[in-house]
Design an enzyme around this catalytic site. Structure first.
Site, mmCIF file in Angstrom:
data_model
loop_
_atom_site.group_PDB
_atom_site.id
_atom_site.type_symbol
_atom_site.label_atom_id
_atom_site.label_comp_id
_atom_site.label_asym_id
_atom_site.label_seq_id
_atom_site.Cartn_x
_atom_site.Cartn_y
_atom_site.Cartn_z
ATOM 1 N N ASP A 35 0.825 -1.207 0.000
ATOM 2 C CA ASP A 35 0.000 0.000 0.000
ATOM 3 C C ASP A 35 0.866 1.267 0.000
ATOM 4 O O ASP A 35 1.723 1.435 0.861
ATOM 5 C CB ASP A 35 -0.908 -0.040 1.249
ATOM 6 C CG ASP A 35 -2.197 0.727 1.075
ATOM 7 O OD1 ASP A 35 -2.135 1.866 0.601
ATOM 8 O OD2 ASP A 35 -3.254 0.177 1.440
ATOM 9 N N THR A 75 -7.101 3.898 -2.108
ATOM 10 C CA THR A 75 -6.858 2.484 -1.804
ATOM 11 C C THR A 75 -7.913 1.544 -2.396
ATOM 12 O O THR A 75 -7.571 0.488 -2.923
ATOM 13 C CB THR A 75 -6.778 2.308 -0.279
ATOM 14 O OG1 THR A 75 -5.614 3.014 0.165
ATOM 15 C CG2 THR A 75 -6.668 0.863 0.126
ATOM 16 N N ASN A 107 -12.726 5.585 -2.116
ATOM 17 C CA ASN A 107 -12.868 4.868 -0.844
ATOM 18 C C ASN A 107 -14.297 5.013 -0.307
ATOM 19 O O ASN A 107 -14.848 4.077 0.266
ATOM 20 C CB ASN A 107 -11.879 5.405 0.186
ATOM 21 C CG ASN A 107 -10.458 4.937 -0.090
ATOM 22 O OD1 ASN A 107 -10.215 4.138 -1.000
ATOM 23 N ND2 ASN A 107 -9.508 5.425 0.703
ATOM 24 N N LYS A 165 -5.834 -4.398 5.619
ATOM 25 C CA LYS A 165 -7.095 -3.652 5.473
ATOM 26 C C LYS A 165 -8.131 -4.569 4.832
ATOM 27 O O LYS A 165 -7.802 -5.305 3.896
ATOM 28 C CB LYS A 165 -6.898 -2.446 4.547
ATOM 29 C CG LYS A 165 -5.919 -1.401 5.041
ATOM 30 C CD LYS A 165 -5.822 -0.260 4.027
ATOM 31 C CE LYS A 165 -4.824 0.796 4.478
ATOM 32 N NZ LYS A 165 -4.641 1.859 3.461
ATOM 33 N N ASP A 213 1.275 2.265 4.077
ATOM 34 C CA ASP A 213 0.351 3.380 3.821
ATOM 35 C C ASP A 213 0.065 4.170 5.091
ATOM 36 O O ASP A 213 0.084 5.403 5.082
ATOM 37 C CB ASP A 213 -0.961 2.832 3.249
ATOM 38 C CG ASP A 213 -1.937 3.949 2.905
ATOM 39 O OD1 ASP A 213 -1.621 4.743 1.992
ATOM 40 O OD2 ASP A 213 -2.996 4.040 3.539
ATOM 41 N N ASP A 227 -1.333 -0.133 -4.840
ATOM 42 C CA ASP A 227 -2.663 0.395 -5.140
ATOM 43 C C ASP A 227 -2.623 1.860 -5.581
ATOM 44 O O ASP A 227 -3.543 2.354 -6.199
ATOM 45 C CB ASP A 227 -3.592 0.219 -3.927
ATOM 46 C CG ASP A 227 -3.032 0.836 -2.654
ATOM 47 O OD1 ASP A 227 -1.794 0.996 -2.536
ATOM 48 O OD2 ASP A 227 -3.826 1.152 -1.749
ATOM 49 N N HIS A 228 -1.553 2.551 -5.238
ATOM 50 C CA HIS A 228 -1.357 3.965 -5.605
ATOM 51 C C HIS A 228 0.016 4.358 -5.110
ATOM 52 O O HIS A 228 0.646 3.597 -4.371
ATOM 53 C CB HIS A 228 -2.428 4.871 -4.966
ATOM 54 C CG HIS A 228 -2.593 4.647 -3.496
ATOM 55 N ND1 HIS A 228 -1.666 5.087 -2.576
ATOM 56 C CD2 HIS A 228 -3.530 3.989 -2.784
ATOM 57 C CE1 HIS A 228 -2.039 4.705 -1.368
ATOM 58 N NE2 HIS A 228 -3.162 4.034 -1.458
ATOM 59 N N HIS A 285 -2.391 10.791 -0.663
ATOM 60 C CA HIS A 285 -2.362 10.492 -2.103
ATOM 61 C C HIS A 285 -3.777 10.763 -2.599
ATOM 62 O O HIS A 285 -4.568 11.361 -1.893
ATOM 63 C CB HIS A 285 -1.947 9.030 -2.307
ATOM 64 C CG HIS A 285 -2.708 8.087 -1.427
ATOM 65 N ND1 HIS A 285 -3.955 7.597 -1.761
ATOM 66 C CD2 HIS A 285 -2.450 7.604 -0.187
ATOM 67 C CE1 HIS A 285 -4.407 6.837 -0.780
ATOM 68 N NE2 HIS A 285 -3.529 6.827 0.205
HETATM 69 ZN ZN ZN Z 1 -3.782 2.607 -0.241
#
Ligand code: ZN
Length: 549
Positions: A37, A76, A97, A158, A288, A333-334, A480
């Site tokens: 993440d 995410t 999200n 997560k 993250d 994921d980013h 982000h």
């Molecule tokens: Zn994320």
């Protein structure tokens, strides 16, 4: 075509009717997909020469340093949904999200990406985890539809990472929730998860030592150098006080425990040792949480990134001990962007935080609704404009269209925004097949639009503007979610049995991972059902990709 809550019902027509052929002896029996993440292309570039264990081994595989989460909403949920569906958020339906849904059958209209808002007594915070919103099958879903004996296991720090990578037909899924690894409601206990939970709880109760930092991490600026007033010892670098479960998401031990659980479930289920291929997805989330708390360029993230080296090594050791062909892919994921304060200190004087002069209150006032705001973001707590903007559903007819156009003009006139688009504009614009770094902002935003879930307007911040007005204002200091390449660019690294390495510096997309993996196990994926393209990762004349239909 929509999925339903049963978790096993796949859309008819999405999947090939024939069963998966018996795999070739050399084909992978176990596919392992790891998402780290917030592991940006920038972090990969920064640390790749420092790795000496598992991450170093990935550098000997097929390396795409310029992978792209091509869409604008680099969060995410959208990012994890793209990885194994091969589809942009505009197709997966996971556009952010959170989004607002005025039709939600409860008072709280804010909806979380992996919840079932129809469950009684819930809100976006106290929710029932569910995949009802994911509109497309994952690789695991496609695999199980044609090969029911294949197993799909997903674990993560997560719930959104575990569920969106695993899919609707997950055999086992575990994610960190309420200070332990939990699973979906109604699912049975698992001895491996129980053991990991018990061991970890005992260790937390005793307290955890401070991590041993590599020397070059010790030389990195810590939070107090960037923000002298912060006053808090970074949890990522300190010893954990006995019983302090609340700090676990920021700790290397969360990622280590996730890795432990993945290995324990893989052993328990003998993944890769059945007749048909199995899938294991892993979401490492502590990177993250650390990026949000301490930024990306300090000693804290250095510690997190370097700790990946040992975890990935343990995964490789585990896979090799099985003695079965495997394919491993690691991506993110980013990306992420450092603290505005440290960017200023480090040669980027124009990096800045959101100026509330341009907040939701100003927009509503400019529209003549100062006392009764009609435009909202996707989170009622935040006074900022960042991504989706929803006009109250009580405003209808020509007043509605006029207000949306007026708001768009206002947004485009404010220097803090790079551009603004109406949902209608985005729904007719299509993401192009051109390299993702060349996409216009309209095209980036079009890849994360949804007719039912997106706002009436999507506003994109100018580059190097953090959407957090002040450090710690929303429980974070850095983030982000922008359409800019620091948030879009991520590494895509393949390593597998018999795979000869090469590096390809030209860009590919994260949506290309799924069809590429599918090709390796001869799983047909109709091109029209996805956005990604199979990438030839075999050196020389041979190609893993099916010939164009
Ligand atoms: Zn994320």
């Amino acid at each position: 075509m929509r999925f339903f809550t049963t978790g096993l019902l796949l859309c008819i027509g999405c999947l090939p009717a024939s069963a998966l052929a018996q795999p070739k002896a050399s084909a992978p029996r176990l596919i392992v997909a790891v998402s780290v993440d917030q592991f940006s292309g920038d972090l990969f570039t920064e640390y790749r020469s420092r790795f000496s264990q598992g991450m170093k081994r990935l550098l000997d595989g097929v390396v795409f340093p310029n992978g792209y989460q091509s869409h604008a909403a680099t969060e995410t949920c959208p990012g994890h949904a793209t990885i194994l569906t091969g589809s942009y958020p505009s197709r997966t339906g996971i556009i952010a999200n959170y989004w607002l849904d005025y039709r939600a059958p409860r008072t709280d209209k804010q909806v979380y990406c992996v919840e079932d808002e129809s469950a009684a007594g819930t809100d976006h915070d106290q929710y029932v985890p569910s995949l009802v919103h994911l509109r497309t099958p994952t690789l695991g879903d496609r695999l199980k539809a044609v090969s029911p004996r294949s197993r799909v296991v997903s674990v993560a720090g997560k719930d959104r990472s575990a569920l969106l990578m695993g899919g609707h037909a997950i055999d086992q899924t575990w994610f960190w929730q309420d200070d332990r690894f939990a699973t979906l409601p109604g699912r049975t206990a698992n001895a491996a998860a129980d053991r990991i939970n018990k061991d970890l709880a005992a260790r937390i109760a005793r307290g955890l030592p401070a991590p041993k930092l590599p020397a070059f991490c010790q030389g990195r600026p810590g939070l107090s150098e960037a923000l002298p007033g912060a006053g808090e010892a970074p949890v990522t670098l300190a010893a954990l006080k006995p019983g302090d479960t609340a700090s676990m998401p920021l700790r290397i031990e969360l990622n280590e425990a996730t890795t432990d659980l993945a290995i324990a479930l893989s052993d328990q289920m003998a993944l890769g040792q059945g007749e048909m291929p199995d899938m294991l997805t892993i979401g490492l989330s502590a990177t993250d949480y650390t990026g949000h708390a301490y930024g990306t360029e300090g000693a804290e993230m250095c510690a997190q990134v370097m700790a990946l080296d040992g975890m990935i090594k343990r995964l490789f050791d585990h896979l090799e001990a099985k003695g079965v062909p495997y394919m491993f892919v690691l991506t993110a994921d980013h990306g992420g962007h450092d603290l505005a304060e440290r960017n200023k200190q480090h040669g980027i004087p124009d990096d800045t935080r959101y100026d509330l002069t341009y907040g939701l209150a100003s927009l509503n006032a400019a529209m003549g609704y100062a006392d009764q705001p009609v435009f909202r973001g996707d989170d009622p707590r935040y006074p900022i404009i960042f991504g989706n903007l929803y006009l109250d559903h009580s405003i209808t007819g020509s007043e509605r269209s006029t207000l949306i156009e007026r708001a768009k003009a206002w947004l485009k006139a404010q220097p803090i925004f790079a551009d603004a688009f109406t949902r209608s504009e985005l729904l007719v614009a299509k993401p192009p097949k051109a390299p993702p770094e060349t996409w216009t902002l309209l095209e980036r935003a079009a890849a994360s639009v949804d007719a039912e879930r997106s706002g009436d307007l999507v506003a994109l911040l100018a580059p190097r503007v953090s959407p957090i007005p002040a450090p710690e204002q929303y429980g974070a200091r850095a983030t982000h979610g922008s359409p800019w390449d620091y948030d879009r660019r991520v590494p895509i690294l393949f390593y597998g049995t018999g795979l000869k390495g090469f590096e390809q510096p030209n860009s590919i997309e994260v949506v290309d991972i799924m069809p590429t993996l599918a090709s390796l196990i001869d799983l047909p994926v109709p091109a029209e059902e996805i956005d990604g393209r199979c990438r030839d990762i075999l050196r020389g004349q041979a190609s893993n990709c099916p010939t164009a239909r």
